[in-house]
Design a protein around this motif. Sequence first.
Motif, PDB file in Angstrom:
ATOM      1  N   ASN A 260      -6.783  20.327  34.807  1.00 46.76           N
ATOM      2  CA  ASN A 260      -7.980  21.135  34.610  1.00 46.76           C
ATOM      3  C   ASN A 260      -7.823  22.080  33.419  1.00 46.76           C
TER       4      ASN A 260
ATOM      5  N   ASP B  34      -5.735  27.133  22.986  1.00 48.22           N
ATOM      6  CA  ASP B  34      -6.684  26.359  22.172  1.00 48.22           C
ATOM      7  C   ASP B  34      -7.332  27.272  21.153  1.00 48.22           C
TER       8      ASP B  34
ATOM      9  N   THR C 179     -18.735  22.650  36.386  1.00 52.45           N
ATOM     10  CA  THR C 179     -19.208  23.143  37.691  1.00 52.45           C
ATOM     11  C   THR C 179     -18.701  24.546  38.006  1.00 52.45           C
TER      12      THR C 179
ATOM     13  N   PHE D  92      -4.251  30.197  28.388  1.00 52.58           N
ATOM     14  CA  PHE D  92      -4.120  30.261  29.846  1.00 52.58           C
ATOM     15  C   PHE D  92      -2.631  30.207  30.174  1.00 52.58           C
TER      16      PHE D  92
END
Length: 622
Positions: free
Chosen positions: A396, A428, A459, A489
Motif C-alpha cells: 500500500n 516520493d 478509498t 512514509f
Amino acid sequence: MAGKMHVLIVEDNPADARLVRAYLESTSGLAEVMTAATLRAAAEMARERPPDAILLDMSLPDGEGIDAVARMHAAAPNVPIVILSALQDEAVASQALQLGAQDYLIKGRVEESDLRRALHYAIERQQLLQRLARSEARLQDENAILRHLAAAAGRLFATLDERSLVKLLAQEARQLFGARVDLYARGAGLPDTFLEDAFNARRPVISDDRSRLAVPIAGTSGRTAWLLDVWERNDPFTEGEVFALDLLRRYVTIAAQNLALFGELQEQRSSILQLNHLKDDLIAVLAHDFKGPLTTIMGFAELLELGELEGDEAESALRTIRQSATRLANLANDTLELSRIDQGELNLSTDPVDLGNLMREVLQSVDPSKRVRLDVAVDDPVVRGDPARLRQVFENIVGNAMKYSAHDAPVEVRIDESERDVRVLVTDCGIGIPPDEIRFMFDRFSRGSNAKKSKVKGTGLGLYLARVLVERHGGKIEIESEVGRGSTFTVCLPRVLDGVGGVLRVFILTGDHQLAPYITHELRDRGFATRRDRTLAGLLQRIDIEPPEIVIVDLDTVSEDVAPLIDRACAATPPIALIAIGSAAAAQSSGWKATLPKPFLTSDLEAALARAQRTLQPALRR
Ligand code: ADP
C-alpha cells in the motif's frame, strides 16, 4: 440493691406508721425510713431526696384512694410505690397498679417478711422498667438512623458521577450526625496526622475521645480517593453511628464501582455506535467504488464479445480489465481485513520476517516498470510478525508513492535501523499532503483534498489498515510531507533481539467460555498474539512448541495443580511472566507477576498486563 434501702412511708396514722417502721428497721441497718403524714409533705421529701421506694396509705388527709396514688406517682414518677390499704378491694388494687403502683398490701395482714419482699420486688421491677424505657429510646434512635440510611442509599445509587457521590455522602453525614463535615480529595494537603493516618486505613477511624470520625472513601479506580472528616459534635459517636457511617461508605464504594462499570458500558456503547456509522460509511464507499471498475470490466468485455476490438486495442482492453479486476480484489481484501479488525479476529502470526526480502517481493508485484530504488542499509533487517500482513502494508505505501506522483518520477525505499527498530522509509517526489490534513490520513476513508482533486482513484482504507497492522506488530508509522514536493512514509518495527521481538505472545488458560473470548478480544485489540487452552496439559505442550512471553491462568477453572507451570515459567529463557485470574486466596503463590481478582474491568486487565510486561527482559517490553 446495693447499700441501705431508703423508704418513704406516707401514713397519717402514727400507730400504723410506727408499726411499719418497726418492721422495716427490725433487721437493723437494712432500711433507712422516713415518714410523711400527708401527700404534700411526701412529695416535698421525695423531691429533696428521692427514695428507693414509697409505702403509700390510700386514705390520707389531703388525698384519698386512687387519686392519692395518681398524685404520688406524678410527684415521684421514677419511684416504685407499694400501696398499704385497710380494705381488701381487688378493683381498687388493679386500678392502683395501672396508675403506676408496683404492689398492694393489706394492713394488718402483712408479715414483716412480706413487706420487705414487696419493697424489694417493687424496686427491682421499677429498675427493669427504666432500663426497658432506655433501650426503647435507643431502638427508636437507631430506627431513625436506619430509615435515614435507607433513604440515603437510594439517593447515593442514583448519583452518576464520583464527585457528586462523595459530596452527597458528606451532606448525608452532616444531616445524620449534626456535625461539621470536611471533604478532602486525594492529593489535597491534610491538616493533621489523624487524617493522614486515616487516609491509609480502609475503614472509618475514630479518635480516642470518640468526638471525631475520619472516613476514607474509594473512588471509581478502587483506591482511596477521598477522605471525610466528621467533627465538632457535642456528643461522642456511638457504635451505632460509626456503623451507620461505615455502611454509607460501603454504599459509596459500591456506587463508585457501578459508576466505573457504567462508564465502561457507555464507552462500549459509543464504540458500537461508531462502528455502526463506519459500517454505513463502508457500504456507501464500497457501493461507489465497486461500480467504477465493474462498469469498465463489463463495458470492455461486451466490446470484446461483440468482436469490436482487435489487435492492440483488444490487448489494451484486456489489460484494463485485469487492472480493474485487481482493484476490485484489493478492495475486497481490504474490506475483509477491516471486518476482521472490527470483530477482533485479526490473528497475526509471529514469524521472523526479513524486511529486505519482503520488500523485493513487494516491488516485484507493484513495480513492473522498476521505478522504485531499494536501498537496504542493514545486514539483518529481521522483525517478528505476519509476512502476509506486512506485505500488504508495504504494497500500500509503495503503491501510494507511485500512485500519487508522476509516472516517471523516482521513488526510493530505504531500510535502516535504530537501536530498537528496523525502519522502512518510502520517499516520493509526488503531490504531497496538505500539512493540516496529515494527522487524519490514517483514519478510515480519509483522503487528502489534493488527492481527491487529482482524480487518482482511492478509498482511504489502505493507510488506515497499514497503521492498525503496524501498531499490532508493536511498531509505528509516520508521515513527513510537503505539498508539491513529495512525502516520506516511515514504518518502524521492533527489531528481533536475542531471537525475540515484535508481537508479544500471551497464552490464556481458562475453562470459562465467556471469559476466553473477552480476554482474547481485548488482547488482540492491544496487539498481542493470543492462544487459548482449556487444560494445563494442552498449555504445557504448546509452551514447548512456541514459548510465549506471558501466560494468563484462570485459577477458578483449572482443577490441576499449577506448580509445574510456575516451575516451567521460571525455568524458561527468557522467563515467562504469569498472571493469575481468580479468587485472591488461590493466587497466593509467589510465582505470579500479577494477580487479577474477579470481577475485573478492562482497565484492571491492562494494568496486570503492564505489570507482567515490566518483568520481561527490556527487549521484550513495549
Ligand atoms: P487511497 O486509497 O485513497 O490511496 P490510502 O489510505 O492509501 O487511501 O491513503 C489515504 C490518503 O493519503 C490518500 O487518499 C492520499 O490523500 C494520501 N496519500 C497517501 N500516500 C500518499 C503519497 N505518497 N503522496 C501523497 N498523498 C498520499
